[in-house]
Motif scaffolding. Structure first.
Motif, PDB file in Angstrom:
ATOM      1  N   ILE A   1       0.832  -1.204   0.000  1.00 48.10           N
ATOM      2  CA  ILE A   1       0.000   0.000   0.000  1.00 48.10           C
ATOM      3  C   ILE A   1       0.871   1.261   0.000  1.00 48.10           C
ATOM      4  O   ILE A   1       0.563   2.241  -0.683  1.00 48.10           O
ATOM      5  CB  ILE A   1      -0.985  -0.023   1.187  1.00 48.10           C
ATOM      6  CG1 ILE A   1      -2.020  -1.150   0.955  1.00 48.10           C
ATOM      7  CG2 ILE A   1      -1.671   1.321   1.377  1.00 48.10           C
ATOM      8  CD1 ILE A   1      -2.886  -1.456   2.157  1.00 48.10           C
TER       9      ILE A   1
ATOM     10  N   LYS B   1      -4.193   3.315  -3.741  1.00 46.23           N
ATOM     11  CA  LYS B   1      -4.751   2.043  -4.213  1.00 46.23           C
ATOM     12  C   LYS B   1      -5.033   1.079  -3.057  1.00 46.23           C
ATOM     13  O   LYS B   1      -5.281  -0.094  -3.272  1.00 46.23           O
ATOM     14  CB  LYS B   1      -3.775   1.363  -5.182  1.00 46.23           C
ATOM     15  CG  LYS B   1      -3.427   2.177  -6.397  1.00 46.23           C
ATOM     16  CD  LYS B   1      -4.572   2.204  -7.359  1.00 46.23           C
ATOM     17  CE  LYS B   1      -4.142   2.915  -8.646  1.00 46.23           C
ATOM     18  NZ  LYS B   1      -5.221   2.988  -9.595  1.00 46.23           N
TER      19      LYS B   1
ATOM     20  N   PHE C   1       2.103   1.790  -3.517  1.00 42.18           N
ATOM     21  CA  PHE C   1       1.051   2.178  -4.453  1.00 42.18           C
ATOM     22  C   PHE C   1       0.000   3.026  -3.731  1.00 42.18           C
ATOM     23  O   PHE C   1      -1.118   2.580  -3.493  1.00 42.18           O
ATOM     24  CB  PHE C   1       0.406   0.930  -5.082  1.00 42.18           C
ATOM     25  CG  PHE C   1       1.367   0.125  -5.907  1.00 42.18           C
ATOM     26  CD1 PHE C   1       1.588   0.441  -7.233  1.00 42.18           C
ATOM     27  CD2 PHE C   1       2.065  -0.933  -5.351  1.00 42.18           C
ATOM     28  CE1 PHE C   1       2.482  -0.290  -8.004  1.00 42.18           C
ATOM     29  CE2 PHE C   1       2.969  -1.668  -6.107  1.00 42.18           C
ATOM     30  CZ  PHE C   1       3.183  -1.346  -7.438  1.00 42.18           C
TER      31      PHE C   1
ATOM     32  N   LEU D   1      -2.966  -4.089 -10.764  1.00 43.68           N
ATOM     33  CA  LEU D   1      -3.788  -2.967 -10.315  1.00 43.68           C
ATOM     34  C   LEU D   1      -4.351  -2.184 -11.494  1.00 43.68           C
ATOM     35  O   LEU D   1      -5.517  -1.774 -11.474  1.00 43.68           O
ATOM     36  CB  LEU D   1      -2.984  -2.046  -9.397  1.00 43.68           C
ATOM     37  CG  LEU D   1      -2.543  -2.636  -8.055  1.00 43.68           C
ATOM     38  CD1 LEU D   1      -1.643  -1.669  -7.321  1.00 43.68           C
ATOM     39  CD2 LEU D   1      -3.741  -3.030  -7.207  1.00 43.68           C
ATOM     40  N   ARG D   2      -3.553  -1.983 -12.529  1.00 45.61           N
ATOM     41  CA  ARG D   2      -4.029  -1.258 -13.714  1.00 45.61           C
ATOM     42  C   ARG D   2      -5.132  -2.008 -14.442  1.00 45.61           C
ATOM     43  O   ARG D   2      -6.033  -1.412 -15.001  1.00 45.61           O
ATOM     44  CB  ARG D   2      -2.868  -0.997 -14.673  1.00 45.61           C
ATOM     45  CG  ARG D   2      -1.964   0.144 -14.262  1.00 45.61           C
ATOM     46  CD  ARG D   2      -0.961   0.494 -15.335  1.00 45.61           C
ATOM     47  NE  ARG D   2      -0.063  -0.609 -15.673  1.00 45.61           N
ATOM     48  CZ  ARG D   2       1.031  -0.941 -15.006  1.00 45.61           C
ATOM     49  NH1 ARG D   2       1.389  -0.231 -13.942  1.00 45.61           N
ATOM     50  NH2 ARG D   2       1.796  -1.938 -15.392  1.00 45.61           N
TER      51      ARG D   2
ATOM     52  N   SER E   1      -7.548   0.490  -0.979  1.00 40.06           N
ATOM     53  CA  SER E   1      -8.805  -0.267  -0.976  1.00 40.06           C
ATOM     54  C   SER E   1      -8.780  -1.375  -2.019  1.00 40.06           C
ATOM     55  O   SER E   1      -9.190  -2.502  -1.747  1.00 40.06           O
ATOM     56  CB  SER E   1      -9.994   0.660  -1.249  1.00 40.06           C
ATOM     57  OG  SER E   1     -10.151   1.565  -0.199  1.00 40.06           O
ATOM     58  N   LEU E   2      -8.295  -1.061  -3.206  1.00 39.41           N
ATOM     59  CA  LEU E   2      -8.215  -2.057  -4.267  1.00 39.41           C
ATOM     60  C   LEU E   2      -7.248  -3.173  -3.890  1.00 39.41           C
ATOM     61  O   LEU E   2      -7.545  -4.358  -4.096  1.00 39.41           O
ATOM     62  CB  LEU E   2      -7.786  -1.397  -5.582  1.00 39.41           C
ATOM     63  CG  LEU E   2      -7.629  -2.321  -6.791  1.00 39.41           C
ATOM     64  CD1 LEU E   2      -8.920  -3.070  -7.096  1.00 39.41           C
ATOM     65  CD2 LEU E   2      -7.166  -1.520  -8.000  1.00 39.41           C
ATOM     66  N   ILE E   3      -6.115  -2.825  -3.320  1.00 38.90           N
ATOM     67  CA  ILE E   3      -5.134  -3.823  -2.891  1.00 38.90           C
ATOM     68  C   ILE E   3      -5.750  -4.762  -1.865  1.00 38.90           C
ATOM     69  O   ILE E   3      -5.612  -5.989  -1.968  1.00 38.90           O
ATOM     70  CB  ILE E   3      -3.870  -3.135  -2.336  1.00 38.90           C
ATOM     71  CG1 ILE E   3      -3.119  -2.457  -3.483  1.00 38.90           C
ATOM     72  CG2 ILE E   3      -2.982  -4.118  -1.591  1.00 38.90           C
ATOM     73  CD1 ILE E   3      -2.035  -1.495  -3.044  1.00 38.90           C
TER      74      ILE E   3
END
Length: 89
Positions: free
Chosen positions: A16, A22, A19, A83-84, A24-26
């Motif tokens: 985290i 990001k 990045f 992630l992308r 929440s997405l992680i």
């Protein structure tokens, strides 16, 4: 201890931090995607190992430092690509 269908508690702090924005997405991907979770675990272990070698008195003579930096860079690329390409969950 986590069962076979329950992920062990994973420290995602370093991922985290690498990045930002990001988080929440992680966290969601780490819960849902075994491959992503494994990559994050490998990243954390590689960062810990790099820190250990860098703290040694003979750090300037340790080839492992360059090796771990290469591994970390590769894992960061892999995480970044996931992630992308991740769909919003």
């Amino acid at each position: 201890m986590a069962g076979p269908d329950e992920p062990a508690r994973l420290d995602l702090k370093q991922v985290i931090e690498r990045f930002p924005g990001k988080g929440s997405l992680i966290r969601r991907l780490a819960l849902k995607d075994n491959v992503f979770r494994t990559i994050c675990e490998e990243y954390s272990l590689a960062r810990a190992s790099l820190s250990w070698f860098e703290a040694r008195p003979d750090a300037s003579d340790r080839p492992e430092i360059a090796d771990y930096k290469t591994v970390i860079a590769g894992l960061e690329e892999e995480i970044g690509e996931i992630l992308r390409n991740a769909r919003v969950l």
